[in-house]
Design an enzyme around this catalytic site. Structure first.
Site, PDB file in Angstrom:
ATOM      1  N   ASP A   1     -10.967  -4.676  12.232  1.00  0.00           N
ATOM      2  CA  ASP A   1     -11.719  -4.585  10.975  1.00  0.00           C
ATOM      3  C   ASP A   1     -13.140  -5.096  11.694  1.00  0.00           C
ATOM      4  O   ASP A   1     -13.444  -6.399  12.509  1.00  0.00           O
ATOM      5  CB  ASP A   1     -11.071  -5.784  10.396  1.00  0.00           C
ATOM      6  CG  ASP A   1     -10.999  -5.651   8.882  1.00  0.00           C
ATOM      7  OD1 ASP A   1     -10.419  -5.229   8.271  1.00  0.00           O
ATOM      8  OD2 ASP A   1     -12.494  -6.108   8.157  1.00  0.00           O
TER       9      ASP A   1
ATOM     10  N   THR B   1     -11.536   3.107  -0.091  1.00  0.00           N
ATOM     11  CA  THR B   1     -11.766   3.912  -0.801  1.00  0.00           C
ATOM     12  C   THR B   1     -11.715   3.586  -2.202  1.00  0.00           C
ATOM     13  O   THR B   1     -11.116   4.349  -3.239  1.00  0.00           O
ATOM     14  CB  THR B   1     -10.541   5.962  -1.021  1.00  0.00           C
ATOM     15  OG1 THR B   1      -9.233   4.849  -1.086  1.00  0.00           O
ATOM     16  CG2 THR B   1     -10.013   6.011   0.742  1.00  0.00           C
TER      17      THR B   1
ATOM     18  N   CYS C   1      -6.459   0.103  -6.993  1.00  0.00           N
ATOM     19  CA  CYS C   1      -5.458   2.135  -7.380  1.00  0.00           C
ATOM     20  C   CYS C   1      -5.573   2.415  -8.294  1.00  0.00           C
ATOM     21  O   CYS C   1      -6.332   3.290  -8.765  1.00  0.00           O
ATOM     22  CB  CYS C   1      -3.922   2.098  -7.037  1.00  0.00           C
ATOM     23  SG  CYS C   1      -3.907   1.261  -5.232  1.00  0.00           S
TER      24      CYS C   1
ATOM     25  N   ARG D   1      -9.392  -7.819  -8.312  1.00  0.00           N
ATOM     26  CA  ARG D   1      -9.880  -6.643  -8.068  1.00  0.00           C
ATOM     27  C   ARG D   1      -9.897  -5.499  -9.046  1.00  0.00           C
ATOM     28  O   ARG D   1      -8.571  -5.065  -9.630  1.00  0.00           O
ATOM     29  CB  ARG D   1     -10.296  -5.961  -7.261  1.00  0.00           C
ATOM     30  CG  ARG D   1      -9.974  -6.257  -5.120  1.00  0.00           C
ATOM     31  CD  ARG D   1      -9.918  -5.888  -4.237  1.00  0.00           C
ATOM     32  NE  ARG D   1      -8.574  -5.523  -4.285  1.00  0.00           N
ATOM     33  CZ  ARG D   1      -7.587  -5.002  -3.321  1.00  0.00           C
ATOM     34  NH1 ARG D   1      -8.212  -4.178  -2.194  1.00  0.00           N
ATOM     35  NH2 ARG D   1      -6.987  -4.917  -2.584  1.00  0.00           N
TER      36      ARG D   1
ATOM     37  N   VAL E   1      -2.701  -3.423   2.933  1.00  0.00           N
ATOM     38  CA  VAL E   1      -2.063  -2.144   3.276  1.00  0.00           C
ATOM     39  C   VAL E   1      -1.855  -2.239   5.332  1.00  0.00           C
ATOM     40  O   VAL E   1      -1.348  -2.632   5.934  1.00  0.00           O
ATOM     41  CB  VAL E   1      -3.470  -0.706   3.332  1.00  0.00           C
ATOM     42  CG1 VAL E   1      -1.983  -0.030   3.661  1.00  0.00           C
ATOM     43  CG2 VAL E   1      -2.581  -0.357   1.464  1.00  0.00           C
TER      44      VAL E   1
HETATM   45  N1  LIG Z   1      -3.971  -2.468  -1.856  1.00  0.00           N
HETATM   46  C1  LIG Z   1      -2.670  -1.664  -2.357  1.00  0.00           C
HETATM   47  O1  LIG Z   1      -1.975  -2.155  -2.943  1.00  0.00           O
HETATM   48  C2  LIG Z   1      -2.585  -0.312  -1.664  1.00  0.00           C
HETATM   49  C3  LIG Z   1      -1.343   0.593  -1.991  1.00  0.00           C
HETATM   50  C4  LIG Z   1      -1.453   1.745  -1.363  1.00  0.00           C
HETATM   51  C5  LIG Z   1      -2.941   2.670  -0.492  1.00  0.00           C
HETATM   52  N2  LIG Z   1      -4.107   1.779  -1.127  1.00  0.00           N
HETATM   53  C6  LIG Z   1      -4.854   1.600  -0.285  1.00  0.00           C
HETATM   54  O2  LIG Z   1      -5.363   2.266   0.869  1.00  0.00           O
HETATM   55  C7  LIG Z   1      -6.490   1.651   1.381  1.00  0.00           C
HETATM   56  C8  LIG Z   1      -6.921   0.239   1.694  1.00  0.00           C
HETATM   57  O3  LIG Z   1      -6.476  -1.290   0.518  1.00  0.00           O
HETATM   58  P1  LIG Z   1      -6.874  -2.488   1.488  1.00  0.00           P
HETATM   59  O4  LIG Z   1      -6.167  -2.022  -0.053  1.00  0.00           O
HETATM   60  O5  LIG Z   1      -5.935  -2.624   1.810  1.00  0.00           O
HETATM   61  O6  LIG Z   1      -8.675  -2.494   1.345  1.00  0.00           O
HETATM   62  P2  LIG Z   1      -8.282  -4.237   1.399  1.00  0.00           P
HETATM   63  O7  LIG Z   1      -9.847  -4.144   0.945  1.00  0.00           O
HETATM   64  O8  LIG Z   1      -7.346  -4.905   1.305  1.00  0.00           O
HETATM   65  O9  LIG Z   1      -8.743  -3.866   3.533  1.00  0.00           O
HETATM   66  C9  LIG Z   1      -9.468  -2.643   3.756  1.00  0.00           C
HETATM   67  C10 LIG Z   1      -9.723  -3.693   4.944  1.00  0.00           C
HETATM   68  O10 LIG Z   1     -10.418  -2.750   5.797  1.00  0.00           O
HETATM   69  C11 LIG Z   1     -11.861  -3.536   5.998  1.00  0.00           C
HETATM   70  N3  LIG Z   1     -12.879  -2.347   6.537  1.00  0.00           N
HETATM   71  C12 LIG Z   1     -13.694  -1.734   5.546  1.00  0.00           C
HETATM   72  N4  LIG Z   1     -14.425  -0.582   6.024  1.00  0.00           N
HETATM   73  C13 LIG Z   1     -13.910  -0.938   7.607  1.00  0.00           C
HETATM   74  C14 LIG Z   1     -14.276   0.257   8.820  1.00  0.00           C
HETATM   75  N5  LIG Z   1     -15.260   0.968   9.249  1.00  0.00           N
HETATM   76  N6  LIG Z   1     -13.877  -0.740  10.381  1.00  0.00           N
HETATM   77  C15 LIG Z   1     -13.169  -1.595   9.943  1.00  0.00           C
HETATM   78  N7  LIG Z   1     -12.303  -2.617   8.667  1.00  0.00           N
HETATM   79  C16 LIG Z   1     -12.938  -1.940   7.444  1.00  0.00           C
HETATM   80  C17 LIG Z   1     -11.691  -4.507   5.062  1.00  0.00           C
HETATM   81  O11 LIG Z   1     -12.736  -5.537   6.058  1.00  0.00           O
HETATM   82  C18 LIG Z   1     -10.888  -4.715   4.686  1.00  0.00           C
HETATM   83  O12 LIG Z   1     -10.654  -5.815   5.337  1.00  0.00           O
HETATM   84  C19 LIG Z   1      -7.119   2.379   0.623  1.00  0.00           C
HETATM   85  O13 LIG Z   1      -7.908   3.312  -0.162  1.00  0.00           O
HETATM   86  C20 LIG Z   1      -6.330   2.008  -0.947  1.00  0.00           C
HETATM   87  O14 LIG Z   1      -6.394   2.750  -1.684  1.00  0.00           O
HETATM   88  C21 LIG Z   1      -3.795   0.622  -1.790  1.00  0.00           C
END
Ligand SMILES: NC(=O)c1ccc[n+]([C@@H]2O[C@H](COP(=O)([O-])OP(=O)(O)OC[C@H]3O[C@@H](n4cnc5c(N)ncnc54)[C@H](O)[C@@H]3O)[C@@H](O)[C@H]2O)c1
Length: 395
Positions: free
Chosen positions: A42, A96, A270, A338, A24
């Site tokens: 990050d 999350t 998700c 995942r 995201v």
């Molecule tokens: N991937 C999807 O398709 C998607 C779609 C809609 C919503 N979401 C939601 O978006 C959110 C993020 O998902 P994602 O897929 O991007 O996750 P991801 O795991 O791909 O990326 C999250 C990133 O956040 C970093 N991170 C974790 N804790 C941190 C902190 N305290 N400070 C800085 N960086 C930190 C991690 O190292 C990681 O690189 C989640 O809540 C997810 O449910 C994801």
């Protein structure tokens, strides 16, 4: 991306921070850096080194685009949180997941709040894009930032849930309608100003809680319908009819029906997770979440059902048989493993004594193993059909 999103520097005086550079956060950084200077923070140092060298780790974010932003000075990938000190707006995009007890795990949100509080000492707009239960921005993020700040700062808060569908090319940040809501009219206006630079259709709702709940309901709708079609696949088989032909037949109805297809279960970040956020908050408020809980069980049970079918189709016993699981990503044409249902299928196959290997040219390597060749097995089970794999799994 350059042409699609256009070059527009009208908001260039606003500096944007994005906490989390995963699916995201990096997708948002790549799009918004055409319009604003972006600090992508990050806490994964190795990832930041990769991003600094202009290497994207996300399908849909081209490395060439990152390099272009880095060269133009509009994108800075960093694990130094002090670089967030002078931003005007921060988007939170951190995981999350669920705890081991399958409860909402806001640990990363909490640590993102701490990072923001410890580094930002002037009022800014804080937008949450991480998926979470209704009330997260109001009752969790705002209090956490206030708790970790050394003095009270009147930040503005908003939510804009992300709807990105990894690997999808027809819908993107520009043409996917984006929900948002601020906790105040000022927060709503600033949130609109930000996203309107790269999103054509902004849909404001009356409260952050509505936006948060809508995101969870969208994914719960998919989870429940996937469970329904998975149950129907079992019914169709027991009746001796083709589930695919039956679904195609039902799908000729031009209204009131939406086709979902059967699978080995649900995967990704998700669908196996978000409905449980909704169910948990529902039950905390004394409302039933029976459908959601049962849908989760049906989807989890699907892997065992498939293995039973594989055994039945192969003389009732797969002890010692070489079984190749084809496609281990959680959905076609992406490398994301995942929560993949392939893992449960493999566990059930192994518990029946099968000798299991897997083939997935998109994933390549997984859990220290490399993709096996597509030949040489006694049985092949197609779990995820990437474009490269032509045959349809038989259900
Ligand atoms: N991937 C999807 O398709 C998607 C779609 C809609 C919503 N979401 C939601 O978006 C959110 C993020 O998902 P994602 O897929 O991007 O996750 P991801 O795991 O791909 O990326 C999250 C990133 O956040 C970093 N991170 C974790 N804790 C941190 C902190 N305290 N400070 C800085 N960086 C930190 C991690 O190292 C990681 O690189 C989640 O809540 C997810 O449910 C994801």
């Amino acid at each position: 991306m350059g042409d699609q999103y256009g070059e527009d520097n009208s908001g260039a005086n606003m500096k944007v921070g994005i906490v989390g550079q995963g699916y995201v956060g990096l997708t948002l950084a790549a799009v918004s850096a055409y319009h604003f200077p972006v600090v992508g923070f990050d806490n994964n140092e190795k990832l930041i080194e990769q991003l600094k060298s202009g290497e994207s780790h996300i399908e849909g974010v081209e490395s060439a685009v990152l390099r272009q932003h880095i060269k133009a000075g509009t994108y800075l990938a960093t694990h130094n949180s002090s670089k967030l000190a002078d931003v005007d707006l921060i988007v939170i995009a951190v995981p999350t997941p669920l705890t081991i007890n399958r409860l909402p795990d806001l640990t990363s949100i909490d640590s993102a709040c701490r990072t923001i509080a410890e580094n930002v000492t002037h009022p800014i707009l804080i937008i949450n894009e991480s998926t979470s239960f209704p009330g997260t921005v109001r009752n969790y993020i705002k209090p956490a930032i206030e708790k970790y700040s050394s003095k009270l700062i009147e930040h503005e808060y908003a939510i804009s849930p992300e709807r990105v569908d990894p690997g999808r090319t027809d819908f993107n940040q520009k043409n996917t309608p984006r929900l948002f809501a601020g906790m105040t009219p000022v927060a709503s206006r600033k949130t609109r100003d930000f996203y309107s630079k790269f999103c054509d259709n902004l849909v404001e709702v009356s409260s952050p809680e509505v936006a948060e709940a809508a995101k969870l309901f969208e994914n719960t709708f998919r989870q429940v319908n996937i469970a329904l079609v998975n149950e129907f696949a079992q019914i169709a088989h027991s009746l001796g009819i083709s589930v695919y032909e039956t679904l195609d037949a039902a799908n000729t109805k031009p209204y009131g029906f939406m086709k979902f297809t059967p699978s080995a279960g649900v995967g990704g970040h998700c669908i196996p997770v978000d409905p449980t956020y909704l169910a948990t908050v529902a039950e905390e408020h004394g409302a039933p979440a029976t459908f959601i809980r049962r849908a989760n069980e049906v989807n989890l049970e699907m892997s065992e059902y498939i293995v039973k079918r594989v055994a039945a189709d192969n003389g009732g016993d797969i002890q010692g048989k070489a079984v190749l699981v084809v496609g281990v990503a959680y959905k076609p044409n992406i490398a994301d493993v995942r929560e993949t249902a392939a893992e449960l299928v493999m566990q059930h196959l192994r518990s029946q004594g099968a000798v299991v290997s897997w083939h997935d040219e998109v994933v390549g390597s997984w859990k220290g193993e490399s993709s096996a060749p597509l030949h040489g097995a006694d049985i092949a089970v197609v779990v995820t059909k990437h474009a490269a794999v032509a045959s349809r799994p038989k259900i």
